[in-house]
Design an enzyme around this catalytic site. Sequence first.
Site, PDB file in Angstrom:
ATOM      1  N   SER A  64     -56.340 -24.011  32.114  1.00  0.00           N
ATOM      2  CA  SER A  64     -56.892 -25.235  32.908  1.00  0.00           C
ATOM      3  C   SER A  64     -56.454 -26.580  32.420  1.00  0.00           C
ATOM      4  O   SER A  64     -56.860 -27.601  33.173  1.00  0.00           O
ATOM      5  CB  SER A  64     -58.408 -24.919  33.018  1.00  0.00           C
ATOM      6  OG  SER A  64     -58.885 -24.204  34.141  1.00  0.00           O
ATOM      7  N   LYS A  67     -54.598 -28.982  34.497  1.00  0.00           N
ATOM      8  CA  LYS A  67     -55.328 -29.774  35.420  1.00  0.00           C
ATOM      9  C   LYS A  67     -54.854 -31.441  34.937  1.00  0.00           C
ATOM     10  O   LYS A  67     -55.177 -32.290  35.750  1.00  0.00           O
ATOM     11  CB  LYS A  67     -56.637 -29.657  35.652  1.00  0.00           C
ATOM     12  CG  LYS A  67     -56.857 -28.302  36.265  1.00  0.00           C
ATOM     13  CD  LYS A  67     -58.444 -28.081  36.267  1.00  0.00           C
ATOM     14  CE  LYS A  67     -58.907 -26.644  37.367  1.00  0.00           C
ATOM     15  NZ  LYS A  67     -58.498 -25.524  36.556  1.00  0.00           N
ATOM     16  N   SER A 128     -63.938 -28.293  36.276  1.00  0.00           N
ATOM     17  CA  SER A 128     -62.494 -27.474  36.315  1.00  0.00           C
ATOM     18  C   SER A 128     -62.426 -26.568  37.362  1.00  0.00           C
ATOM     19  O   SER A 128     -62.032 -25.472  37.323  1.00  0.00           O
ATOM     20  CB  SER A 128     -62.445 -26.526  34.801  1.00  0.00           C
ATOM     21  OG  SER A 128     -61.256 -26.205  34.796  1.00  0.00           O
ATOM     22  N   LYS A 253     -59.665 -32.151  28.237  1.00  0.00           N
ATOM     23  CA  LYS A 253     -59.786 -30.943  29.141  1.00  0.00           C
ATOM     24  C   LYS A 253     -59.917 -29.505  28.220  1.00  0.00           C
ATOM     25  O   LYS A 253     -59.050 -29.539  27.184  1.00  0.00           O
ATOM     26  CB  LYS A 253     -58.781 -30.993  30.065  1.00  0.00           C
ATOM     27  CG  LYS A 253     -58.788 -29.866  31.053  1.00  0.00           C
ATOM     28  CD  LYS A 253     -59.879 -30.269  32.141  1.00  0.00           C
ATOM     29  CE  LYS A 253     -60.042 -29.145  33.034  1.00  0.00           C
ATOM     30  NZ  LYS A 253     -60.977 -28.016  32.421  1.00  0.00           N
TER      31      LYS A 253
END
Length: 437
Positions: A64, A67, A128, A253
Site C-alpha cells: 500500500s 498509494k 488505506s 504510509k
Amino acid sequence: MKKKTVKQSLAVLMVSFMAMTPFQQTAHGKSTVEINADAAILVEADTGKIVYSEHEDKALGIASMTKMMTEYLVLEAIEKGKITWDQTYKVSDKVYQLANAPGLSNVPLRADEEYTVRELYDAMVIKSGNGAAIALSEVVAGSEGEFVKMMNAKAKELGFEHYQFVNSSGLSNYDMLGMYPEGTDVNDENVVSAEDMATLAYYLIHDYPEVLETSSLTSKVFRPGTSEELVMKNTNGLLKGKSYHYKGADGLKTGTTPFAGSTFTGTAKRNGIRYITVILDAKDKYGQPSSAERFIQARELLNYGFDEFKTVTYDLDSIEKKKKHTLPVPNGKEQEVTIKVDKPLSIRLTDEEKDKVKTTLNLDEEKVNEDGSLQAPIEKGEKIGELVIDTNEKEEYIFDRKSSDYKVDVYAAESVKKASWIVRSARGIQDFFVNLF
C-alpha cells in the site's frame, strides 16, 4: 545509488533468503545500526543526503505504499486545476466490488453513490482504502490502466531507477478479482527500491507539504452524521497515541501483503530537522514478516539520525573568527570592502565528521587580482566568490549530485566606487616613498 540504469527482472525482484538474518551496516564509517529487513534507508529530508542504507537499490514489494504515488498524482492534478477537492465521483462497478471485497483494507463505498475527491483522498491516505485509491485513479486518468501509465511516467520523471507500478492501490494484481488494470498481468506486483521510495517521499513532502496534514491524522470520521459514518484509523504506528509513538512523526504510509511483507515509509521532524526512513519487509528475530518490527526499526533509524548527528553552522567566521571580514580594494574610494554571506550554511554532522571539515573561501578569478585584492567599482550585493565547506566524506544522495561540497555565495556588503585619478596617483607616490624608506 542513482548511477545504475539497468532494470532488474521480476525474478530478481523477489524476496531473497539473505534477508532472513539481520544485517549490520556501518553507515558511511560511523556507528553501527542493526536493521532486520530486506532493505532500509534513512535520508535527510532537506538535502536528500543518504545517512544510512542497506540494499537500497533492490526493487522489492511495497504494497500500500504504492498509494504515495497515487497521492502525488492526485495532488498534482489538483494543483494544475484538472480536478478539484469538491468534485464528485460516481462509484463504478469495479470500485464497488473491490471497495467491499472481504479481507481488503477499505472504506466501503456504495454502488452508484457519489463521493467527493476529498472524501476518497482521506479514505486512501488515512484508512488505506484500496477502493478509494482506484476511484481516484479513475477520476484523474479515466481508467486505472491509464493511471498506471501516469505512475510509471512520473516515477521516471522523478528519477526512479528500480520500480514497476502495476496498479494504484498496492494490492497484488491477483487479489483484484480479475479486474487488474489493462496492460498489466495477473501476477504483476508493485515493486520499488527503498531509495526510490525515499525519493517519492522527498518530493511529496517538498512539492505538496499539505500531504502531512492528512497523513499525520491518527483517525478521522468518514461521512459523519450519515448512515456511512465510519471511524478511519491510521495504520502508522509512529503517530501520537499509537503503540510505537515517536515524537515528531507525521507520515507517510504503511504497506502489507504476502508478497511485500510489512513495509513502511515514515518521516519525523524535530527542532526543524526532518528525516525520511523506509523499511521494506521487516522481520522479527525468527525471520518472519513483522508489522511491529517495521515501526521498531524505523524508530531505530530515526534515533540514529537525530541522536548521532548535530547541526553545525558555517559562515565566514569558520575561516577566521573576527568581527569584520574585509578584502582590500586598492583602486577604490574606500580601500577595503566588507564581505558577507546572506545565510550561514547548516550541515548535519557527527563529531568525527566535524573534526574533518575544511572551509575555504574561493574568490571569483575574474574579479580578484593575483594578490587577492579586488578591483573597483564594486556594487553592493555583487557576488565575490563562494564559501566552500568540504566534509571530506564520500556522501551519497537520493538524486544525482556532482559534488559532496557544500557552497554558499559570498557578497559585497557595500558599494565601492573607483577612486579618482588624482587620489590613485597620490596613493602611488605615497607607496613609492614608503617602499623607498
